[in-house]
Design an enzyme around this catalytic site. Structure first.
Site, short mmCIF file in Angstrom:
data_model
loop_
_atom_site.label_atom_id
_atom_site.label_comp_id
_atom_site.label_asym_id
_atom_site.label_seq_id
_atom_site.Cartn_x
_atom_site.Cartn_y
_atom_site.Cartn_z
N GLY A 125 -62.92 23.61 17.19
CA GLY A 125 -61.44 23.56 17.50
C GLY A 125 -60.79 22.20 16.91
N GLU A 153 -68.66 12.79 10.14
CA GLU A 153 -68.83 13.07 11.66
C GLU A 153 -68.18 14.46 11.88
OE1 GLU A 153 -70.85 12.58 14.35
OE2 GLU A 153 -70.30 10.44 14.17
N GLU A 213 -65.10 29.61 10.92
CA GLU A 213 -64.77 29.32 9.70
C GLU A 213 -63.76 30.20 8.87
OE1 GLU A 213 -66.39 26.54 8.13
OE2 GLU A 213 -66.49 26.24 10.28
N GLY A 257 -69.03 19.03 15.62
CA GLY A 257 -67.61 19.10 16.34
C GLY A 257 -67.26 17.52 16.75
N THR A 303 -56.10 24.34 11.11
CA THR A 303 -56.55 23.82 12.52
C THR A 303 -56.86 22.39 12.56
OG1 THR A 303 -57.50 26.01 12.74
CG2 THR A 303 -58.17 24.41 14.25
N VAL A 304 -57.66 21.81 11.56
CA VAL A 304 -58.28 20.49 11.55
C VAL A 304 -57.17 19.71 11.24
CG1 VAL A 304 -60.03 18.91 11.31
CG2 VAL A 304 -60.69 21.16 11.44
N ASP A 315 -73.23 28.16 8.21
CA ASP A 315 -72.62 26.75 8.84
C ASP A 315 -73.54 25.89 9.75
OD1 ASP A 315 -69.99 25.40 9.69
OD2 ASP A 315 -70.94 25.70 11.50
N LYS A 372 -75.11 21.95 8.70
CA LYS A 372 -74.90 20.79 9.59
C LYS A 372 -76.42 20.25 9.70
CE LYS A 372 -71.27 22.70 11.98
NZ LYS A 372 -70.75 23.63 13.13
#
Ligand code: NAP
Ligand code: HSE
Length: 449
Positions: free
Chosen positions: A325, A152, A213, A157, A35-36, A224, A228
């Site tokens: 996303g 970042e 995830e 996100g 996805t990323v 998760d 963060k």
């Protein structure tokens, strides 16, 4: 002539700032094309010219790596080199910066990030799990090699929240960091509320949308978001990353009746993270909480994240944006890449890793009001026994409501005044053991926002 100055060159060609190497391209490798990773390729292919102009030099993908070379990823990879081994990718001589978007706290992600940093390459990663466990050592490794380690995309996100802490708010002593930091959970909670859909169906939607995830238990179990919070707390309070000290609870136990009952009492349930110093140390908790429905946090919908940062000179600042996303995460990655291309190389957590102090965990958590849902026998004297259990621990009732019964039991909702979590737990242990109690009590903190 007096006052006349040469106009700045905005084309970039002759533009030069001392210390910048504006003539050489920044050569990038991408480890992970899910996805990323595919989103990063897409963004660079869509906005390459603009990004080069903003970076002041060309930003070029040189090579990529993933498990399957033949998989169609919806982007054209023909121009890039391929490596089966992400460590070999990280060590290539023609690479200046590695983007790590494979995931996993250890294994190949850790190996290729360490290989990149040790061989003098900058690293941009979205991998909060890896940094929550190894961030301190990796930050030191980056500094020892004079390169950047940026994350970042790993926190909230698309919201540039690390940048806000390390740059815009750098003059403040930070007093509290709070927020909704997992898009999947907020999507699940708000979609269930809006549609009445089943928890598992909504989770499947979040996976299909690329929010969750690889193992969604990390999302719904709160891990998760706790990763963060640990990274933000280190950056905000100048402490070593202390993920193990984050008190973590997920949303798996939240039922639709809880969501509706909270709403009925003027609240919404959010998976909320709070990091703040109290008298005896650093308090870090990530757990489902009630917040007023009409507060900015209470009004968050879908995959949106929100982070509030409070500083001694600035007061409260609020940041909101999509929390997961392809597009938002790629956006955060490219923001970091452009900073490095511009020559901005700062320590990962905003100050040298050697200056980060061990975090003393605060215990127990600070006092708060709580929402309780009890399933009680619908018989005379039941409420008196519950009230007695609460009174024994000096837990005072603020509001109480009983919903329609099924003939035998009835859901009873209680909002307490502020109390210590330890006292409340003792009272709940007593209540759970009462013969009139027909289900384990549910207790959720009501957060001051
Ligand atoms: P993903 O869709 O599962 O993609 C993972 C990619 O890594 C895939 O391309 C996979 O290859 C590759 N990969 C996995 N193991 C590998 C190995 N051993 N060797 C080589 N390649 C390997 O995951 P994602 O959603 O893009 O997330 C990537 C990272 O970003 C994670 O750390 C995640 O926590 C973080 N993140 C994700 C989001 C989000 O919204 N998705 C947001 C913020 C941060 P194949 O495709 O060939 O299987
Ligand atoms: N799974 C994460 C979330 C991705 O839902 O927030 C963004 O870090």
């Amino acid at each position: 002539m007096h006052g006349q100055r040469k106009p700045p060159n905005r084309a970039g060609k002759n533009f030069a700032i001392r210390g910048w190497n504006m003539t050489q391209p920044l050569r990038i490798a991408i480890a992970g094309l899910g996805t990323v990773g595919a989103g990063v390729v897409k963004m660079l292919q869509t906005h390459g010219t603009m990004i080069n102009s903003r970076a002041g030099r060309a930003v070029e993908i040189v090579a990529v790596s993933a498990r399957s070379r033949s998989k169609d990823r919806g982007v054209d990879l023909a121009a890039f080199g391929w490596e089966d081994d992400p460590v070999a990718l990280a060590r290539r001589d023609d690479v200046d910066l590695l983007i790590e978007v494979m995931g996993g706290e250890d294994g190949p992600a850790k190996a290729c990030v360490e290989a990149a940093l040790s061989s003098g390459k900058h690293v941009v990663t979205a991998n909060k799990a890896m940094l929550a466990h190894h961030g301190q050592a990796m930050a030191a490794l980056a500094e020892a090699n004079g390169v950047a380690l940026r994350f970042e995309a790993g926190v909230a996100g698309g919201i540039p929240i690390v940048k806000a802490l390390t740059e815009g708010l750098a003059g403040n002593k930070i007093t509290r960091v709070m927020g909704v930091m997992n898009g999947t959970c907020n999507y699940i909670l708000t979609t269930m509320e809006a549609t009445g859909a089943d928890y598992l169906d909504v989770l499947r939607d979040a996976q299909a949308l690329g929010y969750a995830e690889a193992d969604p238990a990390f999302d719904v179990g709160g891990t998760d978001a706790a990763h963060k919070l640990a990274l933000l707390a280190a950056t905000a309070f100048g402490t070593q990353v202390s993920f193990d000290a984050v008190v973590t609870q997920g949303i798996e136990q939240i039922s639709l009746p809880d969501i509706h009952a909270a709403r009925d009492m003027g609240y919404r349930i959010k998976l909320l993270g709070v990091a703040q110093r109290n008298q005896d140390g650093l308090e870090q908790r990530m757990q489902p909480c009630l917040v007023p429905s009409d507060s900015p946090l209470g009004m968050l919908e879908g995959v949106t994240n929100m982070v509030l940062i409070e500083g001694d000179f600035i007061g409260q600042t609020v940041y909101q944006g999509p929390g997961a996303g392809e597009g938002p995460t790629a956006s955060a990655i490219l923001g970091d890449v452009v900073d490095v291309a511009r020559g901005l190389v700062i320590p990962a957590f905003g100050q040298p890793s050697s200056a980060l102090l061990p975090a003393k965990a605060a215990s127990p958590g600070s006092e708060g009001a709580f929402y309780l849902r009890l399933e009680l026998e619908d018989a005379p004297g039941t409420l008196a026994r519950v009230a007695e259990a609460l009174a024994e621990q000096s837990v005072s009732i603020d509001r109480m409501r009983q919903y329609s019964h099924n003939g035998k039991t009835a859901p009873v909702l209680i909002v307490t005044h502020k109390t210590s979590p330890a006292r409340l737990q003792s009272a709940l242990d007593t209540i759970a053991a009462l013969s009139v109690s027909h289900a384990p009590p549910v207790a959720l903190r009501i957060e001051d926002v």
